[in-house]
Write a protein that holds these residues in place. Structure first.
Motif, PDB file in Angstrom:
ATOM      1  N   SER A  18       0.924  -1.358  -0.019  1.00  0.00           N
ATOM      2  CA  SER A  18      -0.015   0.005  -0.071  1.00  0.00           C
ATOM      3  C   SER A  18       0.941   1.146   0.071  1.00  0.00           C
ATOM      4  CB  SER A  18      -1.027  -0.067   1.200  1.00  0.00           C
ATOM      5  OG  SER A  18      -1.855  -0.853   1.104  1.00  0.00           O
ATOM      6  N   SER A  22       1.648   4.259  -3.272  1.00  0.00           N
ATOM      7  CA  SER A  22       0.587   5.343  -2.725  1.00  0.00           C
ATOM      8  C   SER A  22       1.124   6.656  -3.543  1.00  0.00           C
ATOM      9  CB  SER A  22       0.579   5.746  -1.215  1.00  0.00           C
ATOM     10  OG  SER A  22       1.936   5.921  -0.683  1.00  0.00           O
ATOM     11  N   LEU A  26       1.401   7.586   2.930  1.00  0.00           N
ATOM     12  CA  LEU A  26       0.380   7.429   3.580  1.00  0.00           C
ATOM     13  C   LEU A  26       0.572   7.737   5.140  1.00  0.00           C
ATOM     14  CD1 LEU A  26      -1.016   3.948   2.031  1.00  0.00           C
ATOM     15  CD2 LEU A  26      -2.055   6.370   1.417  1.00  0.00           C
ATOM     16  N   GLU A  30      -4.700   6.929   6.880  1.00  0.00           N
ATOM     17  CA  GLU A  30      -4.827   6.550   5.649  1.00  0.00           C
ATOM     18  C   GLU A  30      -4.946   5.204   5.277  1.00  0.00           C
ATOM     19  OE1 GLU A  30      -3.979  11.055   3.306  1.00  0.00           O
ATOM     20  OE2 GLU A  30      -2.318   9.475   3.842  1.00  0.00           O
ATOM     21  N   SER A  34      -7.423   2.341   3.972  1.00  0.00           N
ATOM     22  CA  SER A  34      -6.995   1.619   2.881  1.00  0.00           C
ATOM     23  C   SER A  34      -7.266   0.122   2.933  1.00  0.00           C
ATOM     24  CB  SER A  34      -5.819   1.935   2.011  1.00  0.00           C
ATOM     25  OG  SER A  34      -4.582   1.507   2.844  1.00  0.00           O
ATOM     26  N   LYS A  63       3.578  11.349   6.862  1.00  0.00           N
ATOM     27  CA  LYS A  63       3.002  10.237   5.834  1.00  0.00           C
ATOM     28  C   LYS A  63       4.365   9.202   5.930  1.00  0.00           C
ATOM     29  CE  LYS A  63      -0.190  12.644   2.895  1.00  0.00           C
ATOM     30  NZ  LYS A  63      -0.591  12.351   1.628  1.00  0.00           N
TER      31      LYS A  63
END
Length: 71
Positions: A18, A22, A26, A30, A34, A63
């Protein structure tokens, strides 16, 4: 006979996949959204991946992006 996937290993790989997909990274929120998983379940895994430098966290945005160990 097919063998079931190891849940913890699958979770680690889901996190890495993920984050790598991205682009801009993320946040933990988030990432949890997801993956459809609680932040409390993801945090210790993400923390370990960060400590081992597979992920890194931006101090400004919070992030997570891929770290040097992932390469």
């Amino acid at each position: 006979m097919p063998q079931e996937q190891h849940r913890a290993t699958t979770r680690v790989l889901d996190i890495l996949e993920s984050v790598s997909a991205s682009g801009d990274g993320l946040t933990l929120t988030e990432l949890a959204l997801s993956l459809g998983a609680p932040k409390s379940s993801l945090f210790p895994i993400v923390h370990t991946l960060e400590e081992r430098r597979y992920l890194r966290q931006s101090s400004g945005s919070g992030k997570y992006t891929m770290g040097p160990s992932a390469l």
